[in-house]
Design a protein around this motif. Structure first.
Motif, mmCIF file in Angstrom:
data_model
loop_
_atom_site.group_PDB
_atom_site.id
_atom_site.type_symbol
_atom_site.label_atom_id
_atom_site.label_comp_id
_atom_site.label_asym_id
_atom_site.label_seq_id
_atom_site.Cartn_x
_atom_site.Cartn_y
_atom_site.Cartn_z
ATOM 1 N N SER A 18 -9.170 -5.090 11.987
ATOM 2 C CA SER A 18 -9.562 -6.200 11.107
ATOM 3 C C SER A 18 -9.898 -5.693 9.711
ATOM 4 N N VAL A 19 -10.473 -4.478 9.624
ATOM 5 C CA VAL A 19 -10.781 -3.874 8.324
ATOM 6 C C VAL A 19 -9.490 -3.521 7.605
ATOM 7 N N GLU A 20 -8.541 -2.937 8.345
ATOM 8 C CA GLU A 20 -7.238 -2.607 7.752
ATOM 9 C C GLU A 20 -6.577 -3.859 7.175
ATOM 10 N N LYS A 21 -6.576 -4.932 7.945
ATOM 11 C CA LYS A 21 -5.964 -6.183 7.504
ATOM 12 C C LYS A 21 -6.657 -6.737 6.278
ATOM 13 N N SER A 22 -7.982 -6.696 6.275
ATOM 14 C CA SER A 22 -8.756 -7.218 5.147
ATOM 15 C C SER A 22 -8.480 -6.438 3.862
ATOM 16 N N LEU A 23 -8.393 -5.110 3.987
ATOM 17 C CA LEU A 23 -8.114 -4.277 2.812
ATOM 18 C C LEU A 23 -6.741 -4.594 2.235
ATOM 19 N N ARG A 24 -5.752 -4.747 3.099
ATOM 20 C CA ARG A 24 -4.406 -5.068 2.632
ATOM 21 C C ARG A 24 -4.384 -6.437 1.941
ATOM 22 N N GLN A 25 -5.110 -7.374 2.482
ATOM 23 C CA GLN A 25 -5.163 -8.704 1.876
ATOM 24 C C GLN A 25 -5.808 -8.658 0.496
ATOM 25 N N ASP A 26 -6.702 -7.718 0.287
ATOM 26 C CA ASP A 26 -7.351 -7.542 -1.017
ATOM 27 C C ASP A 26 -6.534 -6.651 -1.949
ATOM 28 N N GLY A 27 -5.315 -6.279 -1.533
ATOM 29 C CA GLY A 27 -4.439 -5.492 -2.386
ATOM 30 C C GLY A 27 -4.784 -4.020 -2.438
ATOM 31 N N ILE A 28 -5.533 -3.537 -1.444
ATOM 32 C CA ILE A 28 -5.905 -2.119 -1.401
ATOM 33 C C ILE A 28 -4.947 -1.400 -0.449
ATOM 34 N N PRO A 29 -4.167 -0.439 -0.937
ATOM 35 C CA PRO A 29 -3.213 0.274 -0.075
ATOM 36 C C PRO A 29 -3.915 1.024 1.054
ATOM 37 N N VAL A 30 -3.345 0.937 2.233
ATOM 38 C CA VAL A 30 -3.900 1.614 3.412
ATOM 39 C C VAL A 30 -2.765 2.324 4.150
ATOM 40 N N TYR A 31 -2.977 3.592 4.462
ATOM 41 C CA TYR A 31 -2.056 4.345 5.305
ATOM 42 C C TYR A 31 -2.765 4.671 6.614
ATOM 43 N N ILE A 32 -2.088 4.483 7.726
ATOM 44 C CA ILE A 32 -2.586 4.945 9.027
ATOM 45 C C ILE A 32 -1.601 6.004 9.491
ATOM 46 N N ILE A 33 -2.022 7.266 9.498
ATOM 47 C CA ILE A 33 -1.112 8.370 9.800
ATOM 48 C C ILE A 33 -1.576 9.092 11.062
ATOM 49 N N ASP A 34 -0.763 8.976 12.103
ATOM 50 C CA ASP A 34 -1.071 9.627 13.375
ATOM 51 C C ASP A 34 -0.747 11.122 13.288
ATOM 52 N N TYR A 35 -1.296 11.897 14.197
ATOM 53 C CA TYR A 35 -1.058 13.343 14.200
ATOM 54 C C TYR A 35 0.434 13.663 14.291
ATOM 55 N N GLY A 36 1.157 12.864 15.049
ATOM 56 C CA GLY A 36 2.586 13.130 15.230
ATOM 57 C C GLY A 36 3.470 12.513 14.162
ATOM 58 N N THR A 37 2.887 11.806 13.201
ATOM 59 C CA THR A 37 3.684 11.146 12.153
ATOM 60 C C THR A 37 4.154 12.141 11.112
ATOM 61 N N ASN A 38 5.390 11.987 10.659
ATOM 62 C CA ASN A 38 5.942 12.808 9.589
ATOM 63 C C ASN A 38 5.294 12.384 8.283
ATOM 64 N N ILE A 39 4.522 13.296 7.663
ATOM 65 C CA ILE A 39 3.764 12.963 6.457
ATOM 66 C C ILE A 39 4.681 12.614 5.296
ATOM 67 N N LYS A 40 5.739 13.343 5.135
ATOM 68 C CA LYS A 40 6.670 13.092 4.030
ATOM 69 C C LYS A 40 7.241 11.684 4.114
ATOM 70 N N GLU A 41 7.682 11.286 5.306
ATOM 71 C CA GLU A 41 8.240 9.946 5.491
ATOM 72 C C GLU A 41 7.181 8.874 5.279
ATOM 73 N N ALA A 42 5.971 9.119 5.762
ATOM 74 C CA ALA A 42 4.908 8.118 5.658
ATOM 75 C C ALA A 42 4.489 7.900 4.206
ATOM 76 N N LEU A 43 4.291 8.979 3.456
ATOM 77 C CA LEU A 43 3.795 8.847 2.094
ATOM 78 C C LEU A 43 4.871 8.430 1.104
ATOM 79 N N GLU A 44 6.125 8.750 1.409
ATOM 80 C CA GLU A 44 7.207 8.328 0.523
ATOM 81 C C GLU A 44 7.643 6.887 0.805
ATOM 82 N N GLY A 45 7.096 6.312 1.876
ATOM 83 C CA GLY A 45 7.425 4.918 2.169
ATOM 84 C C GLY A 45 8.415 4.751 3.285
#
Length: 400
Positions: A373-400
């Protein structure tokens, strides 16, 4: 140094002789008992004399070393005594510290005044500051009655830097009425000053296309702009130990480091001033740079980074926001996205700052806390949020 007698038959004989002496007595039983004690004492004294004169050293490279590099660890065991060592076992505990796996023990013998030399080449699997421990040496006498061990300490420390992840772009998510739109972080660019041109890449703004040059060359060409003089970025890494106390094998620590380093490397390569604030136990760590040559101090901090902060950094971030310039990009990297962190993001925006929140978590081991709910609220307020899991490719996640 430790000494043990592991032969159960020896203990059994000893108990029988004691019982016989107490119940029967006499010259012959005592004579047999003394002979038995002498038999025990001679190999013990031999082992103690050998152990006392057993010396060694460990040699480790002192150059700048990165994750993925190969290094050679060499060590020498020197028998300076006049006695043979019939059984010598060497356990390389340093190998386990650096790789996470145990190296096979080495078993050999040593003649009087003989040296044993060995080296191992290993690939460094993780960043860290290693105050390297010891080589454990174990010796036995010829009968296997006694086992004695000695630690040969290494006075060398090893700093292993994390390897920066190169980002071609750093994108943030902005929620608008028409849905979710991926935008490149162009707030740092001065549109009145062009620094260079390059081939068009997917995701580039249409407004940045150099139409005249594109028509001349027959392919799309994009304009790159110089950075604004007042551009700056502040990154807070919240390593509050309560958030990371259940971190398995320091996985979340490593993920936070990789995320932070990739972002800092991105900005430094574009000559954008960036400042990092985190903590080491009860001390605030504060470091900044502006050029790619300024990366080394950040690498040192990240090599030593641990989830050992005494305090939650949220109050500190709020306090620090009072001295930040309007328009400063504030990036919070945390393993905990709760209501307090969400409120902090909204507060920073109300101070005319540009907050961006990145949460690192480890879904496999259920480490990290995410309030959807906090993640959703931040996005609605125009605040960028990244959720990056340990197994997530950082380059792909941060580049979009």
């Amino acid at each position: 140094m430790k000494s043990t007698i592991k032969n159960k038959k020896v203990w059994l004989i000893f108990i029988i002789l004691i019982a016989f002496l107490l119940l029967v007595g006499g010259t012959i039983p005592y004579f047999l008992f003394y002979i038995f004690l002498l038999t025990l004492l001679v190999p013990l004294i031999h082992n103690l004399m050998v152990l006392h004169r057993l010396k060694g050293y460990v040699k480790i490279p002192k150059d700048s070393i990165y994750v993925g590099d190969e290094i050679t660890i060499s060590y020498e065991i020197d028998n300076k005594s006049r006695f043979i060592v019939p059984y010598l076992e060497i356990e390389n505990t340093i190998f386990k510290d650096l790789t996470g796996s145990k190296a096979p023990n080495i078993i050999t013998t040593l003649e009087p005044k003989e040296k044993f030399y060995h080296k191992e080449t290993i690939t460094l699997k993780r960043r860290g500051y290693y105050q390297l421990g010891q080589i454990k040496v174990l010796i036995k006498d010829g009968f296997g009655l006694y086992t004695l061990n000695k630690n040969i300490l290494s006075q060398t420390s090893l700093l292993v830097y994390p390897e920066p992840i190169s980002l071609d772009a750093f994108r943030s998510t902005k929620v608008e009425q028409l849905g979710e739109l991926m935008i490149e972080d162009l707030a740092f660019q001065d549109k009145s000053r062009i620094s260079s041109v390059r081939e068009y890449r997917e995701g580039d703004s249409v407004k940045s296309i150099h139409w005249k040059l594109s028509a001349k060359l027959g392919e799309l060409i994009t304009k790159e702009y110089e950075n604004k003089g007042d551009t700056n970025v502040v990154i807070f890494m919240n390593n509050y130990k309560k958030y990371l106390e259940n971190d398995v094998d320091r996985r979340l620590e490593d993920k936070m480091v990789d995320i932070s380093l990739s972002i800092i490397n991105y900005y430094l390569n574009r000559n954008i001033p960036v400042q990092l604030l985190t903590q080491y136990e009860d001390q605030i760590v504060d470091i900044e740079g502006q050029q790619s040559t300024d990366l080394k101090p950040f690498l040192t901090i990240f090599a030593k980074f641990k989830g050992n902060g005494y305090k939650n950094l949220n109050p500190f971030i709020q306090y620090r926001s009072n001295i930040l310039k309007k328009g400063t990009t504030v990036i919070i990297i945390t393993p905990n996205l709760d209501k307090a962190t969400g409120s902090l993001g909204i507060f920073l925006k109300s101070r005319f700052l540009k907050p961006l929140i990145i949460m690192a978590w480890d879904q496999q081991y259920n480490n990290g806390f995410l309030d959807s709910s906090v993640e959703k609220s931040l996005r609605q307020d125009g605040i960028p949020v990244y959720i990056i899991d340990y197994g997530t490719n950082i380059k792909e996640a941060l580049e979009g």
